[in-house]
Enzyme design. Structure first.
Site, short mmCIF file in Angstrom:
data_model
loop_
_atom_site.label_atom_id
_atom_site.label_comp_id
_atom_site.label_asym_id
_atom_site.label_seq_id
_atom_site.Cartn_x
_atom_site.Cartn_y
_atom_site.Cartn_z
N TYR A 54 0.82 -1.22 0.00
CA TYR A 54 0.00 0.00 0.00
C TYR A 54 0.85 1.27 0.00
CZ TYR A 54 -3.32 -3.45 1.89
OH TYR A 54 -4.10 -4.56 2.13
N TYR A 86 -14.51 -5.03 3.64
CA TYR A 86 -13.18 -5.37 3.10
C TYR A 86 -12.96 -6.86 3.29
CZ TYR A 86 -8.18 -6.02 2.69
OH TYR A 86 -6.94 -6.50 2.32
N ASP A 103 -16.82 -13.45 7.40
CA ASP A 103 -15.37 -13.20 7.34
C ASP A 103 -14.95 -12.72 8.73
OD1 ASP A 103 -12.85 -12.18 7.07
OD2 ASP A 103 -13.25 -11.08 5.22
N LYS A 136 -5.49 -13.99 10.56
CA LYS A 136 -4.93 -13.00 11.46
C LYS A 136 -4.49 -13.56 12.84
CE LYS A 136 -5.65 -8.84 9.17
NZ LYS A 136 -6.78 -8.60 8.27
#
Ligand SMILES: *Cc1c(COP(=O)(O)O)cnc(C)c1O
Length: 433
Positions: free
Chosen positions: A18, A149, A243, A276
């Site tokens: 990014y 997202y 998610d 994660k």
């Protein structure tokens, strides 16, 4: 960087995430990490306020995870997952199945491993499409939510709200999907219900980040909204993908966000994505977990009914050993109580920001504290945090904290103080042009 910058630190060969590389500042060299602290090459330490992108839930270098990794490294760092089996993955799959929310209708019982969150989402999307195909229906569209997202790979990107700006550059490629407002109000609920009724015949699944939309702006909704989505999917016979890549493993105050909140019970999805914090932030690992109903649609005497996917490093034994050790810690240590204490402290200590000019909102859920600003240039505040000895990485119009759950009161106070001070300083110059 200070003169102590190590000789390997150059941007000649590394392409950063990014980042506009033409004017990228050198990242800060980290030489070690312990607990909530990152140690930099020049000897400074930073308190990590964001747990390395929300992964390091037990802090860094936890002795129990290190010991599990060392033992696994001695025995078997890696072996392929097709045709060969190893204990850490099979144990982990069974433990996840027993921990994940379930009810009489739905049990998340079948675990497919991969190595990153985006890939776990790709797998869920593929499973959803093939679930219907195996039942003789062509359903290949998805309904996702504004500000959602789901990852940077192309399929995950297609269900990420274009307004988040993650995929402007590849917009020409993007598979068009439908984006809906999260159904919070009665009109939004009616609209969502109509949308499902109209599109059910080619919609494979609805995908949602339960309770917290992360990278799209740290926006919260409640368990009742999630329950409405679950019920609407049932009414129209569409699958629901949760998610939980960011929310899973305690971040919102429950082990999983789908388990509900204080006011509303859980909503069990048909597919769940995890990553994660799965390994406690030590190694890359992800999982897509399917209910028995979804799994059964792939059982057939025909070969083409099988799920054709298999990442080379799927279920890496080291990563699975780390994940099992992380689950041990959730069992043995009072992690959810720690999250509740963090939540209370964030509420108290971030509240003063609310009065500052230019602050639009202050909100807290579990171990996530958010201050929303009236500017999309919050990233300009990053250096001010490093100057105060903390690692906080604002993006868009958001300054947020998502610290390791083991953080003590004093260190958390240093984080909240830094947030209040940096924003107060910025706020003095408000309005900005
Ligand atoms: C981080 C994240 C992803 C992507 O995971 P990666 O491991 O970065 O590919 C997907 N969904 C959500 C909700 C996330 O927070």
């Amino acid at each position: 960087m200070s003169p102590a910058a190590p000789p390997w630190l150059s941007l000649d060969h590394v392409w950063l995430p990014y980042t506009q590389m033409a004017n990228a500042p050198l990242p800060l060299p980290v030489v070690s990490a312990d607990g909530v602290r990152l140690e930099l090459a020049d000897g400074r330490t930073l308190i990590d306020g964001i747990s390395s992108w929300w992964t390091a839930c037990h802090g860094y270098s936890h002795p129990h995870i290190r010991a599990a990794l060392a033992a696994q490294l001695d025995r078997l760092p890696h072996v392929m997952f097709a045709g060969l089996a190893h204990e850490p993955a099979y144990t982990l799959a069974a433990r996840l199945a027993s921990l994940l929310p379930g009810d009489n209708e739905r049990q998340l019982n079948h675990v497919f491993f991969s190595e990153s969150g985006s890939v776990a989402v790709e797998i869920a999307l593929k499973m959803a499409v093939q679930f219907w195909r195996n039942r003789g229906q062509d359903r290949h569209r998805f309904i996702a939510f504004s500000h959602g997202y789901h990852g940077d790979t192309l399929g995950a990107l297609s269900v990420t709200d274009p307004a988040t700006g993650f995929h402007d550059a590849v917009a020409a490629w993007r598979v068009p999907q439908t984006f809906a407002a999260l159904p919070r109000t009665e009109p939004e609920r009616a609209a969502f219900d109509h949308l499902l009724a109209a599109q059910r015949h080619d919609t494979a699944a609805v995908i949602v980040e339960p309770l917290v939309q992360g990278a799209g702006g740290m926006r919260f909704h409640d368990a009742a909204t999630l329950a409405f989505i679950r019920a609407a999917c049932d009414r129209h016979d569409v699958l629901l993908i949760a998610d939980e890549i960011m929310t899973g493993f305690g971040r919102t105050g429950r082990l999983f966000a789908c388990a509900g909140d204080d006011k509303c019970g859980g909503s069990v999805p048909d597919l769940m994505c995890l990553s994660k914090a799965l390994t406690g932030g030590t190694l890359p690992l992800a999982a897509t977990v399917a209910t028995t109903r979804v799994f059964d649609a792939f059982r057939s005497t025909r070969n083409e009914g099988a799920f054709m996917h298999g990442p080379t490093f799927m279920a890496n034994p080291l990563a699975c050993a780390a994940a099992n050790a992380s689950l041990d810690l959730f069992e043995r240590e009072p992690r959810l109580a720690q999250v509740a204490a963090i939540e209370a402290q964030l509420h108290r200590e971030l509240a003063p920001c609310r009065a500052l000019p230019g602050v639009v909102d202050v909100r807290v859920k579990g171990a996530i504290g958010v201050v929303q600003l009236d500017t999309m240039a919050a990233s300009a505040l990053r250096p001010a945090f490093v100057e105060r000895g903390v690692w906080v990485r604002p993006f868009g119009n958001i300054v947020y904290l998502a610290p390791p759950f083991i953080i003590d009161k004093a260190d958390l106070a240093r984080l909240t103080t830094a947030v209040c001070e940096v924003i107060a300083t910025w706020s003095k110059g408000f309005p900005h042009d």
